[in-house]
Structure formats: C-alpha cells, structure tokens
Write an enzyme that holds these catalytic residues in place. Structure first.
Site, PDB file in Angstrom:
ATOM      1  N   ARG A  83       8.189   0.646  -3.930  1.00  0.00           N
ATOM      2  CA  ARG A  83       8.658   1.619  -4.919  1.00  0.00           C
ATOM      3  C   ARG A  83       9.089   0.983  -6.232  1.00  0.00           C
ATOM      4  O   ARG A  83       9.052   1.635  -7.279  1.00  0.00           O
ATOM      5  CB  ARG A  83       9.806   2.436  -4.326  1.00  0.00           C
ATOM      6  CG  ARG A  83       9.374   3.394  -3.214  1.00  0.00           C
ATOM      7  CD  ARG A  83      10.576   4.084  -2.593  1.00  0.00           C
ATOM      8  NE  ARG A  83      11.507   3.117  -2.032  1.00  0.00           N
ATOM      9  CZ  ARG A  83      12.836   3.219  -2.080  1.00  0.00           C
ATOM     10  NH1 ARG A  83      13.394   4.254  -2.671  1.00  0.00           N
ATOM     11  NH2 ARG A  83      13.604   2.301  -1.538  1.00  0.00           N
ATOM     12  N   LYS A  95       1.694  -4.009   9.356  1.00  0.00           N
ATOM     13  CA  LYS A  95       2.881  -3.607   8.601  1.00  0.00           C
ATOM     14  C   LYS A  95       3.664  -2.587   9.422  1.00  0.00           C
ATOM     15  O   LYS A  95       3.098  -1.591   9.883  1.00  0.00           O
ATOM     16  CB  LYS A  95       2.494  -3.007   7.246  1.00  0.00           C
ATOM     17  CG  LYS A  95       3.695  -2.711   6.342  1.00  0.00           C
ATOM     18  CD  LYS A  95       3.256  -2.300   4.934  1.00  0.00           C
ATOM     19  CE  LYS A  95       4.448  -2.200   3.992  1.00  0.00           C
ATOM     20  NZ  LYS A  95       5.374  -1.112   4.336  1.00  0.00           N
ATOM     21  N   GLY A 108      11.196  -4.200   1.098  1.00  0.00           N
ATOM     22  CA  GLY A 108      12.339  -3.288   1.048  1.00  0.00           C
ATOM     23  C   GLY A 108      13.347  -3.663  -0.022  1.00  0.00           C
ATOM     24  O   GLY A 108      13.927  -4.749   0.004  1.00  0.00           O
ATOM     25  N   ASP A 109      13.511  -2.781  -1.005  1.00  0.00           N
ATOM     26  CA  ASP A 109      14.520  -2.930  -2.063  1.00  0.00           C
ATOM     27  C   ASP A 109      14.264  -4.112  -2.997  1.00  0.00           C
ATOM     28  O   ASP A 109      15.199  -4.828  -3.384  1.00  0.00           O
ATOM     29  CB  ASP A 109      15.928  -3.027  -1.467  1.00  0.00           C
ATOM     30  CG  ASP A 109      16.403  -1.706  -0.880  1.00  0.00           C
ATOM     31  OD1 ASP A 109      15.683  -0.694  -1.036  1.00  0.00           O
ATOM     32  OD2 ASP A 109      17.483  -1.679  -0.255  1.00  0.00           O
ATOM     33  N   CYS A 115       4.041   4.004   8.555  1.00  0.00           N
ATOM     34  CA  CYS A 115       4.083   5.250   7.791  1.00  0.00           C
ATOM     35  C   CYS A 115       5.001   6.259   8.475  1.00  0.00           C
ATOM     36  O   CYS A 115       4.855   6.552   9.659  1.00  0.00           O
ATOM     37  CB  CYS A 115       2.685   5.844   7.652  1.00  0.00           C
ATOM     38  SG  CYS A 115       2.661   7.412   6.737  1.00  0.00           S
ATOM     39  N   GLN A 119      -6.194  -1.413   4.395  1.00  0.00           N
ATOM     40  CA  GLN A 119      -5.258  -0.936   5.406  1.00  0.00           C
ATOM     41  C   GLN A 119      -5.821   0.278   6.140  1.00  0.00           C
ATOM     42  O   GLN A 119      -6.231   1.254   5.509  1.00  0.00           O
ATOM     43  CB  GLN A 119      -3.902  -0.564   4.806  1.00  0.00           C
ATOM     44  CG  GLN A 119      -2.873  -0.283   5.913  1.00  0.00           C
ATOM     45  CD  GLN A 119      -1.522   0.169   5.383  1.00  0.00           C
ATOM     46  OE1 GLN A 119      -1.401   1.274   4.874  1.00  0.00           O
ATOM     47  NE2 GLN A 119      -0.511  -0.673   5.525  1.00  0.00           N
ATOM     48  N   PRO A 158       0.833  -1.202   0.000  1.00  0.00           N
ATOM     49  CA  PRO A 158       0.000   0.000   0.000  1.00  0.00           C
ATOM     50  C   PRO A 158       0.867   1.251   0.000  1.00  0.00           C
ATOM     51  O   PRO A 158       1.759   1.385   0.836  1.00  0.00           O
ATOM     52  CB  PRO A 158      -0.792  -0.122   1.314  1.00  0.00           C
ATOM     53  CG  PRO A 158       0.070  -0.970   2.195  1.00  0.00           C
ATOM     54  CD  PRO A 158       0.796  -1.918   1.288  1.00  0.00           C
ATOM     55  N   MET A 159       0.628   2.143  -0.957  1.00  0.00           N
ATOM     56  CA  MET A 159       1.365   3.409  -1.028  1.00  0.00           C
ATOM     57  C   MET A 159       0.363   4.525  -1.281  1.00  0.00           C
ATOM     58  O   MET A 159      -0.337   4.518  -2.303  1.00  0.00           O
ATOM     59  CB  MET A 159       2.406   3.365  -2.152  1.00  0.00           C
ATOM     60  CG  MET A 159       3.547   2.395  -1.887  1.00  0.00           C
ATOM     61  SD  MET A 159       4.780   2.369  -3.231  1.00  0.00           S
ATOM     62  CE  MET A 159       3.925   1.330  -4.434  1.00  0.00           C
TER      63      MET A 159
END
Length: 316
Positions: free
Chosen positions: A226, A140, A202-203, A101, A71, A17-18
C-alpha cells in the site's frame, strides 16, 4: 536457491502484487523509480484453465520491468501445477502462489488466506507446482488466519518442505485485512524457522521503514504494497535508505501531476482510452491525497472520460 538466484539481486525491493493496482503501467513506473522485482496481479488457475479472456492482459509484461514473477491462486493441487506449467514459458522469473488474499470471494472458495487453515493442502499445492515447473516457486501468506490460528512459522516450514524456494510474509492475519499494525515479530519468527529466503511485507511507507524491518527481522528482502499506491517514489526512497544514502526529497505537486499524467498515458496505451482513463480515477485519488482541493478534484476526475480532459483538469 539463493535470494539472488530467485530475484536477481542480493536484497530485493519488490512491488507487492495488488489486484486492480499493480498492472503493467504502474509496474513500469515503479521499476523506473527503483523497484527491483515485479509480480503480476493474482491470476486464477481456474480462469486460466477455462481460457478466461480477462486473464491474458494480467500476464502481459514488458522487457524493461523484468525480473517479474507471475502470481497464481487456487485450491486444487493438480490444476495449479498444470496451469503453472502452462504459463512458465511466458518470460517470468518465478511462480508465486497466493495464500494471503483476504477477500471473502477468494476465502469462501478455500483459496488465498483460507489455505492457512489447511496447511496440508497448501503443502500439496506447492509440491505439485514445484514438480510441474523448472522456475523457482515462492509463496506469499500472512501471519495466520485469525488470532486463534497464528501459524506462519509452521506454515513456512511446510512450504519449504514441499519445494518453496522463498516465502513472503505479511505481518497481519486475514481477519485484520490491512488494519492495525503489522507484526514484524512474526516475520522474524519465520526467518528463524526456515532456511529459505524470507521477504518481509507490511507497513513500509517510507525509506526508514525498510531499514527498520531489515534490521529488526533479518529478512532477505522487502515487499512494498500500500505504500506504493499513488507513490512510485517510495522505491527510490527505500533504495537510498537501505544503501545508507541521503533520502531524496519528496516530489513537488508539479512532479506528482507529471507522473500522474505519464501513468495515464501508459494506461491508455495498454488498455485503450475508455478503460485506461477509468482506471486512473482511483490512482488520481491516491496521487493527490493531501493536495489542496483534492476532494473536489476527485469528484471531477470521476466524470472524466478522455486523456485530454484529464490533462486539462489537472493542469488548471
């Protein structure tokens, strides 16, 4: 609960979720490219309580994107439970609680990653939400708040003790935001600390990254954030890599433009032309990164107000 009982598959590839990014149009595209599980943009429990009109579009889903989690975020246990119960019958597969967040507005309200500084309160929130709903509850969070408060393994144990069915861990502190390298050691430490499923985050920027994270951490699923911006194809690459299949070729510029325009069509369909095209400005920048003349294109896209104008600009 098992990973499959929560997420519908044995090793889920999840679109993280972004806020302002993973809306319904983008989720549909990522699902088509191989993402197994979706999560809505984060929704404020207080906004739900007060009937804020902006929260309703955030909960809109389509059958083809399921399974999908919703979320929510907040810092008041009873209110969180009450609001989770209010929305659990909207077609969601699970309730996810945001405790990661890093945005100042959220943190200053003692919400999001600020809860990692107050594990007792975080545990009460999970307990209240778990009591209030029949759906699985997941959480999360991050590596910790800062380098002096790296507590993800202990935090995960408290989440498990209070009813969390699974956790997703981003290997950075709140202070790091998205800078530096994600710490996969902390994901492995969390995996070793709890018996519930652990999702690594992550990454993940290419298929090989997902394989490396799975093998290094022993995580039960992968969450892509991302790495998906302007790049829904990452999910077909991750899926191929995890299954030992040849990784598909990267899309051509023509395929990128075609996807971008399809994204714009969906955005207009669900949000109307004015808002839908404005939303596409940032997505266009991400899709076209690295293309010849992309900086000039981005400047022109910021002046575009209609789908036809966007299409004309991109098809030149």
């Amino acid at each position: 609960m098992t990973v499959k009982e929560i997420y519908g598959t044995d090793f889920p590839i999840i679109l993280a979720p972004m806020a302002g990014i993973t809306d319904l149009p983008f989720r549909i595209l990522c699902k088509e490219q191989g993402a197994d599980v979706m999560v809505t943009e984060m929704i404020s429990a207080k906004a739900l309580f007060y009937g804020n009109k902006n929260t309703l579009p955030l909960m809109q889903t389509e059958e083809e994107e399921k399974p999908i989690g919703v979320q929510i975020f907040g810092s008041e246990p009873e209110l969180m439970g009450e609001m989770a119960h209010k929305i659990e019958d909207k077609g969601f597969s699970y309730i996810d609680i945001n405790m990661g967040c890093p945005v100042p507005k959220i943190v200053n309200n003692k919400e999001g990653s600020a809860l990692m500084l107050n594990p007792e309160l975080a545990g009460r929130i999970v307990k209240e939400v778990s009591k209030a709903v029949s759906l699985p509850v997941t959480v999360k969070f991050r590596k910790g708040f800062d380098d002096d408060h790296i507590n993800a393994p202990e935090f995960a144990q408290i989440m498990e003790e209070n009813g969390a069915a699974a956790v997703a861990v981003h290997g950075r502190t709140r202070v790091q935001y998205y800078t530096g390298q994600a710490d996969w050691d902390i994901i492995r430490d969390v995996k070793n600390a709890v018996s519930i499923p652990v999702i690594g985050n992550g990454d993940i920027f290419k298929g090989e990254d997902a394989v490396k994270m799975r093998d290094y951490t022993g995580c039960d699923g992968i969450m892509v954030a991302r790495g998906a911006k302007g790049n829904p194809w990452i999910f077909r690459e991750v899926k191929a890599a995890l299954s030992g299949q040849p990784i598909p070729e990267r899309p051509t510029e023509e395929e990128v433009i075609s996807m971008l325009l399809r994204h714009a069509q969906l955005s207009v369909q669900y949000k109307g032309e004015k808002m839908g095209i404005r939303e596409m400005r940032k997505h266009t920048a991400w899709y076209t990164t690295g293309m010849h003349g992309s900086s000039t294109l981005r400047n022109k896209v910021n002046q575009v107000e209609t789908f036809d104008a966007l299409q004309e600009l991109l098809m030149r």
